[in-house]
Design a protein around this motif. Structure first.
Motif, PDB file in Angstrom:
ATOM      1  N   UNK A  23       0.846  -1.189   0.000  1.00 14.68           N
ATOM      2  CA  UNK A  23       0.000   0.000   0.000  1.00 14.68           C
ATOM      3  C   UNK A  23       0.881   1.239   0.000  1.00 14.68           C
ATOM      4  N   UNK A  24       0.608   2.169  -0.927  1.00 16.58           N
ATOM      5  CA  UNK A  24       1.393   3.392  -1.033  1.00 16.58           C
ATOM      6  C   UNK A  24       0.453   4.591  -1.062  1.00 16.58           C
ATOM      7  N   UNK A  25       0.720   5.576  -0.200  1.00 11.71           N
ATOM      8  CA  UNK A  25      -0.067   6.805  -0.196  1.00 11.71           C
ATOM      9  C   UNK A  25       0.275   7.607  -1.450  1.00 11.71           C
ATOM     10  N   UNK A  26      -0.748   7.898  -2.258  1.00  7.76           N
ATOM     11  CA  UNK A  26      -0.557   8.642  -3.498  1.00  7.76           C
ATOM     12  C   UNK A  26      -0.788  10.135  -3.272  1.00  7.76           C
ATOM     13  N   UNK A  73       1.654  11.108   4.434  1.00 10.47           N
ATOM     14  CA  UNK A  73       2.210  11.932   3.364  1.00 10.47           C
ATOM     15  C   UNK A  73       2.401  11.079   2.123  1.00 10.47           C
ATOM     16  N   UNK A  74       2.309  11.696   0.920  1.00 14.50           N
ATOM     17  CA  UNK A  74       2.564  10.922  -0.296  1.00 14.50           C
ATOM     18  C   UNK A  74       3.915  10.222  -0.226  1.00 14.50           C
ATOM     19  N   UNK A 107       3.362   2.486   7.520  1.00 14.22           N
ATOM     20  CA  UNK A 107       2.471   3.584   7.879  1.00 14.22           C
ATOM     21  C   UNK A 107       1.777   4.138   6.644  1.00 14.22           C
ATOM     22  N   UNK A 108       0.451   4.148   6.671  1.00 11.83           N
ATOM     23  CA  UNK A 108      -0.346   4.772   5.610  1.00 11.83           C
ATOM     24  C   UNK A 108      -1.452   5.628   6.213  1.00 11.83           C
ATOM     25  N   UNK A 109      -1.221   6.112   7.409  1.00 13.50           N
ATOM     26  CA  UNK A 109      -2.222   6.912   8.101  1.00 13.50           C
ATOM     27  C   UNK A 109      -2.432   6.392   9.507  1.00 13.50           C
ATOM     28  N   UNK A 110      -3.237   7.111  10.265  1.00 19.41           N
ATOM     29  CA  UNK A 110      -3.493   6.732  11.644  1.00 19.41           C
ATOM     30  C   UNK A 110      -4.337   5.475  11.773  1.00 19.41           C
ATOM     31  N   UNK A 111      -4.692   5.174  13.015  1.00 21.48           N
ATOM     32  CA  UNK A 111      -5.413   3.934  13.311  1.00 21.48           C
ATOM     33  C   UNK A 111      -6.726   3.853  12.556  1.00 21.48           C
TER      34      UNK A 111
END
Length: 287
Positions: A21-24, A33-34, A49-53
């Motif tokens: 999973x990658x934050x775009x 963050x991207x 990490x791709x965001x909070x809980x």
């Protein structure tokens, strides 16, 4: 190499299914963050990490879906009532009531083990051509006689230990065994093995699709074309992941995936599950 990149390499080498999973894109005030990335395993656990809980809850559910169907996904996670990103056809949108503002787009790529192919007789001209072409087709070659878990075995020994190889592949549960031989010799080999009807159905005694092949490379092409056709026809679930149990968070209304680390509480003998510890603590305090 980053820790996640190293983990991707490790899981791929171990033939373990996972989702990268990658934050775009990300809008403030989200903490992601991207470029932030993570791996999600078949049990739903997340590393990276791709965001909070709260965002992880949405990512986990979507990632497990991609493991089951093998398709990539652009996941858009929006807080309740937020303005959305500009339209992107094909994106899956989830509204996360617990998200603390901002919005995130995450690209989910299921990383499934490549089909495993055995090749007996890899030093013969046809066997060597099969190995070369298999690499181009993104098929993984297993060690000789190590056929457990293989999707197919190509027997290209041209008379050298063919019966032993076929027997080993059958005993290992290989569903498709492709014997490179003339029709006459292929039938004779099968007759000598005393196979059951079920075993005989798994062996192609004259392997390959008829394309008028003459050269070693063309024969290899015809054999692998037949294997690819049967792999696609069988179309099993890419990953036999454990059934996903879900529940509705009684505080924020989110659908959460129940796992070992999912916050939960028992109130008046009833189990409740939550997207995060904050929702759990609010529910317990109000009970």
């Amino acid at each position: 190499m980053t820790l996640i990149a190293e983990r991707v390499r490790e899981l791929t080498g171990a033939r373990q299914p996972f989702v990268h999973a990658t934050v775009v894109r990300a809008q403030a005030p989200t903490s992601a963050m991207p470029g932030d990335d993570a791996v999600i395993l078949a049990d739903g656990s997340i590393e990276g990490f791709v965001g909070g809980v709260c965002a992880e809850t949405s990512v986990r559910a979507a990632a497990l879906d991609t493991l089951r169907d093998g398709n990539t996904m652009l996941l858009r996670v929006l807080p309740d009532g937020a303005a959305s990103f500009p339209d992107a056809p094909g994106a899956q949108v989830v509204v996360n009531p617990c998200l603390s503002g901002g919005a995130i787009e995450i690209f989910l790529r299921p990383m499934l083990p490549r089909p495993l192919i055995g090749v007996a007789g890899a030093t013969t001209p046809i066997g060597a051509a099969v190995v070369t072409l298999a690499g181009f087709l993104d098929l993984e070659i297993t060690e000789p006689m190590a056929y457990a878990g293989a999707s197919a075995v190509v027997v290209a020994g041209l008379g050298r230990d063919d019966e032993q190889v076929i027997r080993a592949a059958l005993d290992a549960g290989v569903p498709l065994i492709s014997l490179v031989a003339s029709r006459t010799r292929g039938a004779a080999v099968l007759d000598s093995l005393g196979l059951t009807a079920e075993e005989r159905a798994r062996v192609r005694p004259h392997a390959g699709i008829d394309i008028g092949a003459r050269t070693h490379q063309e024969i290899a092409l015809s054999v692998l074309a037949e294997i690819v056709r049967e792999l696609r026809a069988s179309s099993p679930e890419p990953v036999a992941a454990a059934p996903t149990r879900t529940a509705i968070d009684p505080i924020c209304g989110m659908t959460v995936v129940i796992g070992e680390g999912t916050p939960h509480a028992v109130v008046d003998g009833v189990e409740h599950w939550f997207c995060c510890a904050g929702c759990r603590d609010r529910f317990v305090a109000a009970s």
